[in-house]
Scaffold this motif. Structure first.
Motif, PDB file in Angstrom:
ATOM      1  N   VAL A   1       0.827  -1.201   0.000  1.00  0.00           N
ATOM      2  CA  VAL A   1       0.000   0.000   0.000  1.00  0.00           C
ATOM      3  C   VAL A   1       0.864   1.255   0.000  1.00  0.00           C
ATOM      4  CG1 VAL A   1      -1.852   1.211   1.218  1.00  0.00           C
ATOM      5  CG2 VAL A   1      -1.780  -1.281   1.234  1.00  0.00           C
ATOM      6  N   VAL A   2       2.059   1.187   0.554  1.00  0.00           N
ATOM      7  CA  VAL A   2       2.903   2.368   0.655  1.00  0.00           C
ATOM      8  C   VAL A   2       3.592   2.699  -0.673  1.00  0.00           C
ATOM      9  CG1 VAL A   2       5.157   1.378   1.298  1.00  0.00           C
ATOM     10  CG2 VAL A   2       4.443   3.551   2.301  1.00  0.00           C
ATOM     11  N   LEU A   3       3.643   1.754  -1.603  1.00  0.00           N
ATOM     12  CA  LEU A   3       4.384   1.976  -2.839  1.00  0.00           C
ATOM     13  C   LEU A   3       3.880   3.163  -3.653  1.00  0.00           C
ATOM     14  CD1 LEU A   3       5.005  -1.717  -3.892  1.00  0.00           C
ATOM     15  CD2 LEU A   3       6.695  -0.069  -3.107  1.00  0.00           C
ATOM     16  N   PRO A   4       2.559   3.329  -3.846  1.00  0.00           N
ATOM     17  CA  PRO A   4       2.114   4.525  -4.589  1.00  0.00           C
ATOM     18  C   PRO A   4       2.518   5.835  -3.918  1.00  0.00           C
ATOM     19  CG  PRO A   4       0.353   2.911  -4.437  1.00  0.00           C
ATOM     20  CD  PRO A   4       1.432   2.448  -3.517  1.00  0.00           C
ATOM     21  N   LEU A   5       2.491   5.855  -2.592  1.00  0.00           N
ATOM     22  CA  LEU A   5       2.906   7.067  -1.889  1.00  0.00           C
ATOM     23  C   LEU A   5       4.386   7.346  -2.112  1.00  0.00           C
ATOM     24  CD1 LEU A   5       1.040   6.596   1.530  1.00  0.00           C
ATOM     25  CD2 LEU A   5       0.382   8.033  -0.404  1.00  0.00           C
ATOM     26  N   LEU A   6       5.214   6.306  -2.059  1.00  0.00           N
ATOM     27  CA  LEU A   6       6.639   6.486  -2.291  1.00  0.00           C
ATOM     28  C   LEU A   6       6.905   6.921  -3.730  1.00  0.00           C
ATOM     29  CD1 LEU A   6       8.108   3.412  -0.377  1.00  0.00           C
ATOM     30  CD2 LEU A   6       8.180   5.800   0.320  1.00  0.00           C
ATOM     31  N   GLN A   7       6.188   6.323  -4.668  1.00  0.00           N
ATOM     32  CA  GLN A   7       6.386   6.682  -6.073  1.00  0.00           C
ATOM     33  C   GLN A   7       6.040   8.145  -6.312  1.00  0.00           C
ATOM     34  OE1 GLN A   7       4.085   4.377  -8.915  1.00  0.00           O
ATOM     35  NE2 GLN A   7       5.788   4.415 -10.365  1.00  0.00           N
ATOM     36  N   SER A   8       4.942   8.616  -5.720  1.00  0.00           N
ATOM     37  CA  SER A   8       4.559  10.019  -5.895  1.00  0.00           C
ATOM     38  C   SER A   8       5.527  10.967  -5.198  1.00  0.00           C
ATOM     39  CB  SER A   8       3.141  10.246  -5.365  1.00  0.00           C
ATOM     40  OG  SER A   8       3.091  10.060  -3.957  1.00  0.00           O
TER      41      SER A   8
ATOM     42  N   ALA B   1      13.216  -6.121  -7.227  1.00  0.00           N
ATOM     43  CA  ALA B   1      14.220  -6.706  -6.338  1.00  0.00           C
ATOM     44  C   ALA B   1      13.682  -6.863  -4.925  1.00  0.00           C
ATOM     45  CB  ALA B   1      15.469  -5.816  -6.323  1.00  0.00           C
ATOM     46  N   ALA B   2      12.819  -5.940  -4.491  1.00  0.00           N
ATOM     47  CA  ALA B   2      12.273  -6.007  -3.135  1.00  0.00           C
ATOM     48  C   ALA B   2      11.423  -7.253  -2.931  1.00  0.00           C
ATOM     49  CB  ALA B   2      11.451  -4.753  -2.835  1.00  0.00           C
ATOM     50  N   GLN B   3      10.855  -7.798  -4.029  1.00  0.00           N
ATOM     51  CA  GLN B   3      10.058  -9.011  -3.905  1.00  0.00           C
ATOM     52  C   GLN B   3      10.925 -10.238  -3.631  1.00  0.00           C
ATOM     53  OE1 GLN B   3       6.704  -8.258  -4.022  1.00  0.00           O
ATOM     54  NE2 GLN B   3       7.622  -6.246  -4.319  1.00  0.00           N
ATOM     55  N   ALA B   4      12.226 -10.125  -3.907  1.00  0.00           N
ATOM     56  CA  ALA B   4      13.113 -11.280  -3.806  1.00  0.00           C
ATOM     57  C   ALA B   4      13.902 -11.317  -2.504  1.00  0.00           C
ATOM     58  CB  ALA B   4      14.082 -11.293  -4.988  1.00  0.00           C
ATOM     59  N   VAL B   5      13.641 -10.380  -1.604  1.00  0.00           N
ATOM     60  CA  VAL B   5      14.376 -10.381  -0.340  1.00  0.00           C
ATOM     61  C   VAL B   5      13.386 -10.617   0.801  1.00  0.00           C
ATOM     62  CG1 VAL B   5      16.198  -8.852  -1.176  1.00  0.00           C
ATOM     63  CG2 VAL B   5      14.171  -7.861  -0.112  1.00  0.00           C
ATOM     64  N   PRO B   6      13.861 -11.184   1.907  1.00  0.00           N
ATOM     65  CA  PRO B   6      12.971 -11.392   3.060  1.00  0.00           C
ATOM     66  C   PRO B   6      12.743 -10.094   3.816  1.00  0.00           C
ATOM     67  CG  PRO B   6      15.191 -12.083   3.603  1.00  0.00           C
ATOM     68  CD  PRO B   6      15.215 -11.680   2.151  1.00  0.00           C
ATOM     69  N   GLY B   7      11.943 -10.179   4.863  1.00  0.00           N
ATOM     70  CA  GLY B   7      11.743  -9.029   5.732  1.00  0.00           C
ATOM     71  C   GLY B   7      10.691  -8.065   5.212  1.00  0.00           C
ATOM     72  N   PRO B   8      10.531  -6.919   5.883  1.00  0.00           N
ATOM     73  CA  PRO B   8       9.449  -5.971   5.563  1.00  0.00           C
ATOM     74  C   PRO B   8       9.690  -5.233   4.256  1.00  0.00           C
ATOM     75  CG  PRO B   8      10.861  -5.074   7.289  1.00  0.00           C
ATOM     76  CD  PRO B   8      11.317  -6.484   7.062  1.00  0.00           C
ATOM     77  N   LEU B   9       8.625  -5.018   3.485  1.00  0.00           N
ATOM     78  CA  LEU B   9       8.724  -4.312   2.208  1.00  0.00           C
ATOM     79  C   LEU B   9       9.029  -2.834   2.411  1.00  0.00           C
ATOM     80  CD1 LEU B   9       8.567  -4.918  -0.796  1.00  0.00           C
ATOM     81  CD2 LEU B   9       6.129  -4.363  -0.718  1.00  0.00           C
ATOM     82  N   PHE B  10       8.814  -2.309   3.619  1.00  0.00           N
ATOM     83  CA  PHE B  10       9.167  -0.917   3.905  1.00  0.00           C
ATOM     84  C   PHE B  10      10.660  -0.664   3.704  1.00  0.00           C
ATOM     85  CE2 PHE B  10       5.900   1.746   6.306  1.00  0.00           C
ATOM     86  CZ  PHE B  10       4.821   1.126   5.690  1.00  0.00           C
ATOM     87  N   THR B  11      11.477  -1.715   3.692  1.00  0.00           N
ATOM     88  CA  THR B  11      12.911  -1.521   3.452  1.00  0.00           C
ATOM     89  C   THR B  11      13.180  -1.069   2.022  1.00  0.00           C
ATOM     90  OG1 THR B  11      13.158  -3.882   2.966  1.00  0.00           O
ATOM     91  CG2 THR B  11      13.631  -3.171   5.203  1.00  0.00           C
ATOM     92  N   PHE B  12      12.161  -1.065   1.178  1.00  0.00           N
ATOM     93  CA  PHE B  12      12.301  -0.499  -0.159  1.00  0.00           C
ATOM     94  C   PHE B  12      12.769   0.950  -0.086  1.00  0.00           C
ATOM     95  CE2 PHE B  12       9.933   1.241  -4.008  1.00  0.00           C
ATOM     96  CZ  PHE B  12      10.900   0.836  -4.915  1.00  0.00           C
ATOM     97  N   SER B  13      12.458   1.635   1.009  1.00  0.00           N
ATOM     98  CA  SER B  13      12.918   3.020   1.172  1.00  0.00           C
ATOM     99  C   SER B  13      14.433   3.097   1.208  1.00  0.00           C
ATOM    100  CB  SER B  13      12.328   3.625   2.448  1.00  0.00           C
ATOM    101  OG  SER B  13      12.783   2.918   3.595  1.00  0.00           O
ATOM    102  N   ALA B  14      15.109   2.059   1.699  1.00  0.00           N
ATOM    103  CA  ALA B  14      16.569   2.050   1.709  1.00  0.00           C
ATOM    104  C   ALA B  14      17.121   2.035   0.285  1.00  0.00           C
ATOM    105  CB  ALA B  14      17.079   0.844   2.494  1.00  0.00           C
TER     106      ALA B  14
END
Length: 409
Positions: A254-261, A280-293
């Motif tokens: 759900v946070v992805l559209p907000l990050l993209q904007s 790439a974020a789909q292929a790593v474990p843990g929380p998807l919020f780490t996409f911000s890194a």
């Protein structure tokens, strides 16, 4: 024989742990927990309810229900609360660090040019890890249903919650399901006034909770004003990342559209790079919020590289920390009141229904594409429930099996 889910059986709560113990437990999960936030909750239950017995099923369900209500990444907030209860403030930090850093480091490395990881999301071993998430969530649904939906009224509430969340597959659907089952539990005379589970002690005073709520709100107001008056692209980036973490319900996707904007229109991150990082974020474990890194590492501007990745990682998780700490001291006293206990009996059934719905979509629908996938999921479920093997070992076996069978290729 005592029942570990019954607070009246005389069994004392587990002794306090250490930050090192918490870090080790969550690091293992941070390295192996594939499948998204619902799967993470299944991993947590296997590790901390079934295996380590840090808390009982009802207390865990109460905590999950609370974090589903709060904005931010629910699974990460559950982990923070478990670490806080187990080993204090350092335990909270240890839980977050252990669960979050593996995927954050992997995504920062990817952003820094490790292009050979581009095909990771389609590799056989990652497909095996997605499949085992089906077994993990199925085990969680099975175990929680037995203890939290033992009668017809609560089983019906679980089914209602599953239907609601399948009909409205969003954070709004989850909140509606929890609200509806809570109201039904409170109003229904046939729902027992269940105990609140083992008493959970969080080292947070009400004064500290109020301070945390203020810390949650101040950046929401102050950062936009600072960005507008200073004209700084860096402050505007931090404001967008913090706002994304503070105002989103429903977890990472759900946070992805907000990050993209936040990062794409201003040219901070190219849209193609954004989509590549999401893959790439789909292929790593843990929380998807780490996409911000990843976004911080690849950003164009003063914040970039390792510094940018770590700064944006902290910025997106801070509001989740503040809001969780702000409500915990009030939640622990509220959940033991009679009316709240009846509502929580319904809400706990609703949580089971939400997990059941998520077992189908997205966990099953994104992982099971044929007979081989279903067979691997079935074997994994048997190893977990009948063989009682540790989840981390079953995850490893499933990853190896997916690689050996060439899944996802």
């Amino acid at each position: 024989m005592t029942d570990p889910t019954n607070p009246k059986d005389g069994k004392a709560p587990p002794a306090p742990g250490t930050p090192a113990e918490v870090f080790g437990a969550f690091l293992k999960l941070g390295l192996t927990s594939f499948g998204g936030p619902i799967a993470h909750l299944g991993y947590f239950r296997s590790e901390f309810v079934d295996r380590r017995r840090w808390l009982d099923d009802r207390s865990y369900a109460d905590l999950v229900a609370l974090c589903q209500f709060l904005p931010g990444p629910a699974s990460s907030q559950v982990g923070m609360a478990l670490g806080l209860q187990r080993a204090g403030w350092l335990g909270l930090l240890a839980a977050w660090t252990g669960f979050t850093l593996p995927s954050a480091i992997a995504l920062i490395l990817f952003a820094l040019g490790l292009s050979e990881y581009e095909d990771m999301a389609r590799s056989g071993w990652v497909q095996g890890l997605k499949v085992v998430a089906v077994a993990i969530v199925a085990q969680a649904v099975w175990g929680m249903a037995r203890s939290l939906c033992p009668d017809r009224p609560r089983a019906a509430m679980a089914i209602l919650a599953a239907l609601l969340t399948m009909t409205v597959p969003s954070a709004a659907g989850q909140v509606a399901a929890i609200a509806a089952t809570g109201l039904l539990g409170w109003l229904s005379p046939s729902v027992p006034q269940t105990g609140g589970g083992q008493a959970r002690r969080y080292p947070v005073s009400r004064r500290a909770g109020i301070a945390a709520l203020l810390l949650f709100a101040i950046p929401l107001i102050g950062l936009p004003l600072w960005a507008a008056t200073s004209g700084s692209s860096t402050i505007a980036l931090l404001e967008g990342i913090y706002r994304s973490g503070a105002l989103v319900f429903g977890g990472g996707h759900v946070v992805l559209p907000l990050l993209q904007s936040t990062v794409v229109p201003g040219g901070i991150v190219d849209n193609a790079d954004f989509l590549a990082g999401y893959g790439a974020a789909q292929a790593v474990p843990g929380p998807l919020f780490t996409f911000s890194a990843y976004l911080g590492a690849i950003a164009n501007g003063p914040l970039h590289g390792w510094t940018g990745g770590l700064v944006l990682l902290v910025a997106i998780f801070l509001p989740a920390l503040f809001i969780l700490v702000g409500v915990l001291p009030f939640w622990e006293s509220l959940r033991h009141r009679t009316g709240i206990r009846k509502a929580m009996a319904g809400i706990n059934a609703g949580v089971v229904g939400i997990l059941l719905s998520a077992l189908y979509d997205p966990v099953w629908s994104s992982a099971i594409h044929g007979k081989a996938d279903f067979g691997l999921a079935l074997v994994s479920f048997g190893l977990l429930t009948v063989g009682r093997l540790p989840p981390a070992f079953v995850v490893l076996l499933a990853g190896l099996a997916g690689w050996a069978m060439g899944m996802g290729a």
